[in-house]
Design an enzyme around this catalytic site. Structure first.
Site, mmCIF file in Angstrom:
data_model
loop_
_atom_site.group_PDB
_atom_site.id
_atom_site.type_symbol
_atom_site.label_atom_id
_atom_site.label_comp_id
_atom_site.label_asym_id
_atom_site.label_seq_id
_atom_site.Cartn_x
_atom_site.Cartn_y
_atom_site.Cartn_z
ATOM 1 N N ASP A 69 -6.216 3.219 -25.759
ATOM 2 C CA ASP A 69 -5.952 4.645 -25.838
ATOM 3 C C ASP A 69 -7.107 5.442 -25.264
ATOM 4 O O ASP A 69 -6.910 6.416 -24.561
ATOM 5 C CB ASP A 69 -5.735 5.074 -27.287
ATOM 6 C CG ASP A 69 -4.315 4.776 -27.718
ATOM 7 O OD1 ASP A 69 -4.054 4.818 -28.921
ATOM 8 O OD2 ASP A 69 -3.484 4.501 -26.838
ATOM 9 N N ARG A 108 -2.853 -8.511 -20.711
ATOM 10 C CA ARG A 108 -3.834 -8.270 -21.763
ATOM 11 C C ARG A 108 -3.391 -7.193 -22.747
ATOM 12 O O ARG A 108 -3.972 -7.042 -23.805
ATOM 13 C CB ARG A 108 -5.214 -7.947 -21.175
ATOM 14 C CG ARG A 108 -5.288 -6.666 -20.394
ATOM 15 C CD ARG A 108 -6.648 -6.488 -19.750
ATOM 16 N NE ARG A 108 -7.702 -6.178 -20.709
ATOM 17 C CZ ARG A 108 -7.814 -5.012 -21.357
ATOM 18 N NH1 ARG A 108 -6.941 -4.042 -21.160
ATOM 19 N NH2 ARG A 108 -8.795 -4.813 -22.206
ATOM 20 N N PRO A 141 0.816 -1.217 0.000
ATOM 21 C CA PRO A 141 0.000 0.000 0.000
ATOM 22 C C PRO A 141 0.852 1.270 0.000
ATOM 23 O O PRO A 141 0.340 2.361 -0.276
ATOM 24 C CB PRO A 141 -0.812 -0.103 1.299
ATOM 25 C CG PRO A 141 -0.729 -1.525 1.713
ATOM 26 C CD PRO A 141 0.557 -2.060 1.172
ATOM 27 N N GLU A 174 3.567 -8.150 8.622
ATOM 28 C CA GLU A 174 3.738 -6.696 8.699
ATOM 29 C C GLU A 174 4.657 -6.175 7.592
ATOM 30 O O GLU A 174 5.122 -5.039 7.656
ATOM 31 C CB GLU A 174 4.296 -6.290 10.069
ATOM 32 C CG GLU A 174 3.514 -6.821 11.261
ATOM 33 C CD GLU A 174 2.027 -6.512 11.180
ATOM 34 O OE1 GLU A 174 1.691 -5.359 10.871
ATOM 35 O OE2 GLU A 174 1.221 -7.440 11.408
HETATM 36 N N1 4GX Z 1 -1.519 -2.977 -2.966
HETATM 37 N N2 4GX Z 1 -0.770 -5.614 0.874
HETATM 38 C C1 4GX Z 1 1.626 -6.086 1.295
HETATM 39 C C2 4GX Z 1 2.421 -6.673 3.531
HETATM 40 C C3 4GX Z 1 2.907 -5.345 4.008
HETATM 41 C C4 4GX Z 1 2.459 -4.806 5.224
HETATM 42 C C5 4GX Z 1 2.922 -3.576 5.636
HETATM 43 C C6 4GX Z 1 4.245 -3.470 3.674
HETATM 44 C C7 4GX Z 1 3.827 -2.925 4.859
HETATM 45 C C8 4GX Z 1 -1.335 -4.188 -1.130
HETATM 46 C C9 4GX Z 1 -2.089 -3.172 -1.791
HETATM 47 C C10 4GX Z 1 -1.611 -4.721 0.220
HETATM 48 C C11 4GX Z 1 -1.093 -6.089 2.217
HETATM 49 C C12 4GX Z 1 0.459 -6.207 0.325
HETATM 50 C C13 4GX Z 1 0.099 -5.957 3.153
HETATM 51 N N3 4GX Z 1 3.803 -4.658 3.271
HETATM 52 N N4 4GX Z 1 -0.367 -4.541 -1.966
HETATM 53 N N5 4GX Z 1 1.283 -6.634 2.600
HETATM 54 N N6 4GX Z 1 -3.141 -2.505 -1.329
HETATM 55 O O1 4GX Z 1 -2.600 -4.334 0.797
HETATM 56 O O2 4GX Z 1 -0.472 -3.806 -3.083
#
Ligand code: 4GX
Length: 252
Positions: free
Chosen positions: A168, A153, A88, A115
Site C-alpha cells: 500500500d 509476490r 513497447p 519486428e
Molecule cells: N516491454 N520488446 C516485443 C517484439 C516487437 C517489436 C515491435 C512489437 C513491435 C518490450 C518492452 C520490448 C521487444 C518485446 C520487441 N513487438 N516488451 N518485441 N519494452 O521491448 O515489453
C-alpha cells in the site's frame, strides 16, 4: 495462479523461476508456470514461425497461424484465461496493474521476437498489451519474467510475511526510507543514532521524514499524486521550509 508463456525460447525461463522465492512458490503450488513453444504449433514441414513483412521493409514478422493455434489450445482448456502481449506499444506496467493481474486466475503471456507479430494476431487473440518501460528488448521474454515476478509476490503466501501494508505504501506513492544493518561503523560512516535509540515513535517519525525527503528529491512526480496523511503533510511542509532556508544561504 497459472501463467502460460508462449515463446520461441522456452529455455530462457527455466532457471529464473527455479530460484529463490518463485521456486518456493512453485514447490508450494501457489503458482504454476508453463512454457509453450510456439514452434510446436507451426504445422509446415520446417516449423517456420516467421516471414517477411507485406509491403517490404527490414526484418521478419511472426506468423499468425502458430500463435493462433497455441492460444486456442490454452483457451480451450480455460476460456477465462487473460491474454497479454508484451510490447513497447502497450500500457506501461506498474504496481497498480500488477495488483489487478494478481486477482486473475490465469494469464497467457505472448512473447514476440523480430519486428513483432502479425497485426491480426493482436486483433483476434490479445486482451491487453503491456510494456515494461520505454526501451527496446530483443524479445518479450524478459518482460514476461518481470511481470510474473511482480505479480507472483503479491499472491497470498508467496512472501514469507504478509506485506500488504507495505505494498500500500508504494501504491500511495512514497519511496522507501533508508535501511541499515550491522556493522554500526563502516569505514567511518555510521548508522543514524535514532535507529539505535529504542524509541519506536522517534524511529517511525525519522523513517517517514526520510521517505518524504527521498521522494521529494528523486521522484517529485510520485509525491504530486501521493495521498499523504495530515502528519505527512506537516512533515513535508517542514522539509520544504528547511530547503528554502538552505537555499537562502542562512542555513548550512
Ligand atoms: N516491454 N520488446 C516485443 C517484439 C516487437 C517489436 C515491435 C512489437 C513491435 C518490450 C518492452 C520490448 C521487444 C518485446 C520487441 N513487438 N516488451 N518485441 N519494452 O521491448 O515489453
Amino acid at each position: 495462479m497459472r501463467f502460460d508463456i508462449l515463446t520461441l525460447f522456452p529455455d530462457m525461463f527455466s532457471s529464473p523461476f527455479r530460484e529463490s522465492i518463485l521456486g518456493k512458490a512453485i514447490e508450494k503450488g501457489l503458482i504454476q508456470i508453463r512454457t509453450i513453444n510456439i514452434r510446436d504449433f507451426a504445422l509446415n514441414k520446417h516449423q517456420v514461425v516467421d516471414d517477411t513483412p507485406y509491403g517490404g521493409g527490414q526484418g521478419m514478422v511472426m506468423k499468425v497461424e502458430p500463435i493462433a493455434r497455441a492460444i486456442e489450445v490454452v483457451k480451450s482448456q480455460d476460456p477465462s484465461a487473460w491474454t497479454i502481449y508484451l510490447t513497447p506499444q502497450g500500457k506501461q506496467f506498474n504496481q497498480e496493474i500488477a495488483l489487478t493481474f494478481s486477482s486473475k486466475s490465469h494469464l497467457i503471456l505472448l512473447c514476440g521476437r523480430y519486428e513483432g507479430i502479425d497485426e491480426r494476431a493482436r486483433e483476434l487473440f490479445i486482451d491487453e498489451e503491456i510494456s515494461i518501460g520505454d526501451y527496446v528488448l530483443t524479445g518479450g521474454e524478459l518482460a514476461a519474467m518481470v511481470l510474473i515476478d511482480a505479480v507472483s509476490r503479491l499472491l497470498p503466501g508467496v512472501l514469507g510475511s504478509d506485506r500488504s501494508a507495505e505494498e500500500d505504501s508504494f501504491l500511495n506513492s512514497l519511496l522507501e526510507y533508508p535501511q541499515y544493518t550491522r556493522p554500526f561503523d563502516f569505514r567511518g560512516s555510521s548508522v543514524p543514532d535514532v535507529l539505535l535509540s529504542g524509541n519506536h515513535s522517534a524511529i517511525s517519525l525519522w523513517r517517514r521524514r526520510e521517505a518524504l525527503k527521498r521522494t521529494l528529491a528523486r521522484r517529485p512526480d510520485l509525491l504530486a499524486k501521493a495521498r499523504l496523511s495530515n502528519e505527512e503533510q506537516r512533515l513535508l511542509e517542514a522539509i520544504l521550509q528547511e530547503s528554502r532556508v538552505d537555499k537562502s544561504g542562512d542555513g548550512v
